[in-house]
Write a protein that holds these residues in place. Structure first.
Motif, PDB file in Angstrom:
ATOM      1  N   GLN A  20      41.910  44.706  62.154  1.00  6.85           N
ATOM      2  CA  GLN A  20      43.152  43.699  62.655  1.00  6.85           C
ATOM      3  C   GLN A  20      43.855  44.638  63.690  1.00  6.85           C
ATOM      4  O   GLN A  20      44.187  43.946  64.727  1.00  6.85           O
ATOM      5  CB  GLN A  20      44.270  43.497  61.523  1.00  6.85           C
ATOM      6  CG  GLN A  20      43.769  42.651  60.302  1.00  6.85           C
ATOM      7  CD  GLN A  20      44.599  42.232  59.368  1.00  6.85           C
ATOM      8  OE1 GLN A  20      45.766  42.941  59.165  1.00  6.85           O
ATOM      9  NE2 GLN A  20      44.490  41.446  58.486  1.00  6.85           N
ATOM     10  N   MET A  79      48.727  29.364  58.636  1.00  5.83           N
ATOM     11  CA  MET A  79      47.706  30.039  59.222  1.00  5.83           C
ATOM     12  C   MET A  79      46.902  30.675  57.941  1.00  5.83           C
ATOM     13  O   MET A  79      45.534  30.570  57.946  1.00  5.83           O
ATOM     14  CB  MET A  79      47.992  31.149  59.992  1.00  5.83           C
ATOM     15  CG  MET A  79      48.068  31.021  61.539  1.00  5.83           C
ATOM     16  SD  MET A  79      48.851  32.454  62.389  1.00  5.83           S
ATOM     17  CE  MET A  79      47.415  33.706  61.908  1.00  5.83           C
ATOM     18  N   LEU A  80      47.769  31.347  56.946  1.00  7.91           N
ATOM     19  CA  LEU A  80      46.934  31.671  55.895  1.00  7.91           C
ATOM     20  C   LEU A  80      46.396  30.641  55.163  1.00  7.91           C
ATOM     21  O   LEU A  80      45.066  30.632  54.537  1.00  7.91           O
ATOM     22  CB  LEU A  80      48.153  32.679  54.918  1.00  7.91           C
ATOM     23  CG  LEU A  80      48.355  33.819  55.393  1.00  7.91           C
ATOM     24  CD1 LEU A  80      49.303  34.360  54.538  1.00  7.91           C
ATOM     25  CD2 LEU A  80      46.984  34.746  55.451  1.00  7.91           C
ATOM     26  N   GLU A 103      45.340  28.042  56.204  1.00  4.22           N
ATOM     27  CA  GLU A 103      43.958  27.585  56.910  1.00  4.22           C
ATOM     28  C   GLU A 103      43.003  28.623  56.514  1.00  4.22           C
ATOM     29  O   GLU A 103      41.760  28.346  56.336  1.00  4.22           O
ATOM     30  CB  GLU A 103      44.248  27.378  58.410  1.00  4.22           C
ATOM     31  CG  GLU A 103      45.041  26.001  58.751  1.00  4.22           C
ATOM     32  CD  GLU A 103      45.472  26.099  60.197  1.00  4.22           C
ATOM     33  OE1 GLU A 103      44.790  27.102  61.042  1.00  4.22           O
ATOM     34  OE2 GLU A 103      46.252  25.493  60.660  1.00  4.22           O
ATOM     35  N   GLU A 104      43.214  30.025  56.595  1.00  2.00           N
ATOM     36  CA  GLU A 104      42.449  31.017  56.496  1.00  2.00           C
ATOM     37  C   GLU A 104      41.730  30.852  55.216  1.00  2.00           C
ATOM     38  O   GLU A 104      40.611  30.992  55.054  1.00  2.00           O
ATOM     39  CB  GLU A 104      43.088  32.292  56.564  1.00  2.00           C
ATOM     40  CG  GLU A 104      42.157  33.478  56.830  1.00  2.00           C
ATOM     41  CD  GLU A 104      42.097  33.953  58.228  1.00  2.00           C
ATOM     42  OE1 GLU A 104      41.568  35.070  58.472  1.00  2.00           O
ATOM     43  OE2 GLU A 104      42.408  33.219  59.265  1.00  2.00           O
ATOM     44  N   LYS A 123      39.414  28.131  55.019  1.00  2.00           N
ATOM     45  CA  LYS A 123      38.285  28.584  55.650  1.00  2.00           C
ATOM     46  C   LYS A 123      37.468  29.556  54.575  1.00  2.00           C
ATOM     47  O   LYS A 123      36.396  29.220  54.702  1.00  2.00           O
ATOM     48  CB  LYS A 123      38.600  29.174  56.894  1.00  2.00           C
ATOM     49  CG  LYS A 123      38.662  28.325  58.187  1.00  2.00           C
ATOM     50  CD  LYS A 123      38.564  29.234  59.323  1.00  2.00           C
ATOM     51  CE  LYS A 123      39.441  28.507  60.402  1.00  2.00           C
ATOM     52  NZ  LYS A 123      39.774  29.489  61.561  1.00  2.00           N
ATOM     53  N   THR A 124      38.295  30.467  54.183  1.00  2.00           N
ATOM     54  CA  THR A 124      37.674  31.366  53.353  1.00  2.00           C
ATOM     55  C   THR A 124      37.140  30.732  52.193  1.00  2.00           C
ATOM     56  O   THR A 124      35.662  31.109  51.716  1.00  2.00           O
ATOM     57  CB  THR A 124      38.689  32.512  52.984  1.00  2.00           C
ATOM     58  OG1 THR A 124      39.298  32.998  54.078  1.00  2.00           O
ATOM     59  CG2 THR A 124      38.183  33.704  52.219  1.00  2.00           C
TER      60      THR A 124
END
Ligand code: ADP
Ligand code: MG
Length: 944
Positions: free
Chosen positions: A173, A510-511, A513-514, A517-518
């Protein structure tokens, strides 16, 4: 730089290697095709391992007047038609396999400029070389087991460290948040040339990759130019006005004696594309530098280093084991050397000439190092290898000195212009393959149980990781400011809270979405994993059942074989027993055979003996019978002759009576009287030898036996002739035998002593006349005869012999000289070989010497004596008076028949012996000249 290069070596203990096993440097040869078909070719590939170089036209090398072609042998030779994939499979694949197993490797291409080194190593557009293929194989093999970026961290001492995945995430990061420096290559564009080369589509991979390890690949790319090392991946700030010349790097030796370039950029790459992109970046930079700095690109050596870090997963199979000692760092160096041609050939000038000289110097050092290494290894010398004389050799020192696998591809262009350079290249390459390098030792196996990764995945390890990630992300949320409103006019707190909350909301979104996605990614991974697990399970199950089947089959086979063994053992046992029995039988039969054959032989010999005996008996019997027949014939003949003689005599007498009538009459009675007178016979032996007696004294050792056997006899039956008497007697005694000495002797042996005396007296009495007369055996027999014939024996006194007596000494020529000391001798005798009337007319005594074989095998000489008378017919008649037998005998042998004491006996006593029938027989022989009976002999009774 030079000083740094020559730093003395520290005596650091070496990493344990496998010094016993060494492999020669693998040298391969690749012949590139000619650029144009009309070019003259001076290299031919003879077979898989041999190439032949011949001088081009107008460039002939003669040795001893011969055109010289040279052949060179290599591990393998690749012709012009060989594609990159084939080359990769043979040369580079084993090196990649070694890399993944934690072993170092070095692969370099060597040859003159334009011979295809870069084509071989990097490849040409659409035809990827060894480098992209190696990368592809590496990532195909370790793809699913790669560690997260930054889990492995390379340090600046050629070492590697490991950190936990969270730390790695944070570092990622941090790096992502960093501003990307503006470089010309900063903006990643996809180069079509690059895309062509990377598209190897080989799907080549190492099969037995350790799945319980995690892997990370780091690449670095350096260039050695003019004996300086440049980092081709170094991100230098872009200076458009005056670009800085690249900073050269220095070499250092790490604790494992591996050389490394200090401060060299090492990029962690996660895919082939990424890795090749990094390489391409370096390649571009190299080109730019060459252009900017007016360098000859072929004069530099490029080194692409692929480092592979691997460490085992922990016992849970969840995270990488946080133990630096357990990390293995292996490296594969792919080197594209500068052209090996000599300086003058490149027509380099000025700055370039210097560069070229240096380049050649590096390659010269490489050659020297290889030569000395080879010498040391072959002849056991310990010359110092000048690795440090050039950056190139120094960098790879430990490959030759320590351990690793070294392979070299010799690239040659068969064109005529390159002939001389190619020869140099070949010679160097041939020499290089005589150098041996220690085989790298196997990586120690970590003590953890295998299959950790698989078990962890089955437990759902990824979920835990996700939770950790969520927690980590929550921590990154901006902290809420204090929401306490102390003042009604406070218009700052709320907006701040709102702002933070909005930020948080954004972050949350965002998380989310993350996470989504994850989750999605995870789901797909999970699905993939599930399917892979299922397929693996199926595969394993299949394999398991296959193996079980095989085991069951093998077990059955084993049982069958065991049974077979048992059966065979039993059979062998039985056969052995049978063999023993047979042998016993054979022995017994042989013994039996022997005894039978012996028996047969005995029988045969018995038979032979019997045959011989029978043969003997047959011959004996036949001889006996022949003799018997002869004897009988002779007896018959004699008998008939006697008969004839008697008749003849009668006729004569009648004739005399008839022819002499009157004046003869008064004599008749006297004549008759004469006839009636008994035949007077010579009585022998005389008491003393008369003067005329031819028998002389008898010596002791050799005695002549005087055995008078013929006696003067008087026949009492005056009118019966002697011959008829004999004939009659013979008829009476048909069993009598001829006077055979053998039979007599045999009889004598069998008879007792008294009988023998009797026989001997008989013998003495017996009359012998031409050897055919035989005597009766028994006295009583004879006496009967005597009585029957009324014969009277009368002893006749010896006639007085005057000294004037004349003898006819008849000695047949057939007589054998006896050669005895004593020989019969008659003085004044007329010796004749055959009796003749003439001689008889002159003499009044006759003596015949007759020889015959006695019973003991000695010659017996008989002196047959007689008186000669004149017959009325004017002839001569002989009356035999005595027979003297002369015989040789041993003094120790037979008993003497006539001894002096016998001779001394009174005459009466002596005469009394002669009173048997024999003595009463007399024989008269009248010899007449011209007699019709034969050669002058005639038998007739001559009365006295
Ligand atoms: P070097 O690196 O030895 O100077 P290169 O690899 O650059 O030589 O090759 C020079 C030229 O020859 C390139 O254009 C390359 O495509 C071509 N070439 C080399 N080797 C082969 C090969 N085996 N097959 C086809 N073309 C080749
Ligand atoms: Mg090249």
């Amino acid at each position: 730089m030079k000083a740094a290069m020559k730093t003395p070596r520290r005596p650091v203990p070496k990493k344990p290697s496998n010094p016993c096993v060494k492999d020669p440097v693998g040298v391969y040869c690749r012949v590139r095709p000619l650029s144009r078909p009309d070019q003259e070719c001076c290299i031919e590939v003879i077979d898989e391992t041999t190439v032949q170089i011949h001088p081009p036209e107008g460039y002939r090398v003669f040795r001893n007047g011969e055109y010289r072609e040279t052949q060179y042998s290599f591990k393998e030779v690749f012709g012009t038609l060989v594609v990159q994939k084939q080359l990769f499979d043979v040369v580079a694949k084993p090196l990649v396999e070694d890399l993944i197993r934690g072993k170092n490797g070095l692969l370099f291409t060597y040859g003159v400029t334009g011979s295809g080194k870069t084509h071989t190593m990097t490849g040409s557009p659409g035809d990827g070389g060894l480098l992209p293929r190696c990368l592809d194989m590496i990532f195909n093999s370790i793809g699913p087991f790669q560690a997260k970026r930054f889990v492995f961290k390379l340090d600046d001492k050629n070492g590697v460290d490991v950190q936990c995945e969270v730390d790695a995430l944070l570092e990622r990061q941090k790096r992502d948040a960093m501003p990307i420096p503006k470089t010309p290559s900063g903006k990643r564009q996809i180069d079509p040339e690059f895309a062509d080369m990377i598209n190897v589509q080989d799907h080549c991979k190492v099969e037995d990759v350790d799945e319980d390890n995690v892997y990370s690949v780091f690449v670095s790319y350096i260039e050695i130019y003019n004996n300086y090392i440049y980092d081709l991946l170094e991100e230098a700030p872009f200076e458009p006005i005056k670009p800085k010349p690249p900073q050269s790097k220095i070499l250092r030796e790490d604790q494992n004696h591996n050389m490394y370039v200090t401060g060299c950029t090492e990029v962690e790459v996660k895919s082939t594309e990424e890795a090749f992109e990094v390489f391409w970046r370096g390649q571009k930079k190299r080109r730019i530098a060459n252009t900017q700095l007016n360098r000859e690109s072929s004069r530099s050596h490029s080194v692409f280093i692929i480092k592979l870090a691997q460490a085992p997963l922990d016992a849970d199979g969840d995270n990488v084991l946080q133990d630096k000692e357990q990390i293995t760092l292996s490296q594969l160096s792919l080197v594209d050397l500068a052209g090996s041609e000599r300086t003058n050939r490149t027509k380099a000038e000025g700055n370039r000439l210097r560069e070229a000289g240096n380049i050649n110097q590096s390659l010269m050092t490489l050659r020297t190092c290889i030569e000395i290494l080879r010498e040391n290894q072959m002849y056991g010398t310990n010359k110092m290898v000048p690795y440090r004389d050039s950056k190139l050799t120094h960098l790879f020192k430990n490959y030759f000195d320590g351990e690793g696998k070294v392979r070299m591809i010799v690239c040659v262009n068969p064109k005529a212009e390159d002939y001389e350079e190619s020869l140099q290249v070949m010679r160097f390459a041939e020499m290089t393959q005589e150098v041996e390098v220690a085989r790298p030792a196997d990586r120690p196996i970590c003590g953890l149980t295998p299959g950790r990764r698989f078990r962890n995945q089955m437990r759902g390890g990824p979920i835990n990781e996700e939770q950790a990630v969520s927690e980590l992300l929550l921590q990154n949320f901006p902290p809420l400011p204090s929401c306490e409103l102390l003042d009604i006019n406070d218009d700052q707190t709320l907006p701040k809270v709102i702002e933070v909350l909005e930020q948080r909301h954004k972050l949350r979104q965002m998380l989310s979405e993350e996470i989504a996605k994850t989750v999605h990614a995870f789901k797909t991974v999970l699905q993939e994993f599930d399917s892979s697990v299922a397929s693996k399970e199926n595969y394993i199950q299949g394999k398991l059942s296959e193996k079980e089947k095989t085991i069951a089959g093998q077990k059955m086979e084993l049982e069958r074989l065991e049974k077979k063994i048992k059966t065979l053992e039993y059979k062998i046992h039985i056969l052995e027993k049978t063999a023993t029995i047979y042998e016993e039988d054979k022995r017994n039969l042989q013994q039996e055979l022997e005894s039978k054959s012996q028996q047969l032989q005995r029988q045969a010999s018995d038979k032979r003996r019997m045959e011989a005996r029978l043969q003997g008996m047959v011959t004996e019997t036949s001889v006996k019978w022949e003799k018997e027949c002869e004897r009988r014939v002779a007896a018959k003949q004699l008998e008939m002759q006697n008969k004839l003689w008697v008749k003849d005599e009668k006729l004569k007498q009648l004739k005399a009576i008839v022819t002499e009538p009157k004046h003869e009459k008064p004599e008749r009675p006297s004549r008759l009287r004469d006839r009636e007178k008994p035949v007077q016979r010579a009585v022998s032996p005389p008491p003393a030898p008369p003067p005329s007696n031819p028998i002389t004294q008898v010596p002791n050792s050799q005695r002549l036996v005087s055995n008078p056997r013929v006696h003067r006899r008087s026949n009492s039956c005056s009118n019966i002739s002697v011959a008829s008497c004999v004939m009659e007697w013979e008829q009476k005694t048909p069993s009598h035998k001829p006077a055979s000495g053998t039979s007599n002797a045999r009889n004598r042996q069998q008879e007792p002593e008294q009988n023998r005396d009797y026989n001997s007296s008989n013998r003495r009495r017996g009359m012998c006349w031409t050897g055919v007369t035989e005597l009766p055996r028994h006295r009583d027999e004879l006496e009967i005869e005597e009585d029957r014939c009324h014969r009277v024996i009368r002893l006749r006194h010896r006639r007085s012999r005057s000294a004037g007596e004349r003898w006819v000494d008849h000695k047949p020529p057939s007589n054998v000289p006896t050669e005895t000391v004593m020989q019969p001798q008659v003085p004044h005798a007329i010796t004749v070989a055959a009796a003749s009337e003439k001689a008889l007319a002159k003499c009044d005594k006759y003596m015949l010497t007759h020889q015959e074989l006695a019973s003991d095998g000695e010659i017996e000489t008989k002196l047959i004596k007689g008186d000669v008378f004149k017959t009325r017919g004017g002839g001569q008649a002989v009356q035999f008076t005595e027979i003297e037998t002369l015989k040789q005998e041993s003094p120790t042998g037979r008993k003497r028949r006539s001894s002096p004491s016998n001779r001394d006996q009174p005459e009466d006593a002596a005469d009394s012996e002669w009173t048997d029938v024999e003595t009463r027989c007399s024989v008269a022989v009248e010899m007449r000249a011209g007699s019709a009976l034969g050669p002058g002999y005639q038998h007739h009774a001559q009365p006295k």
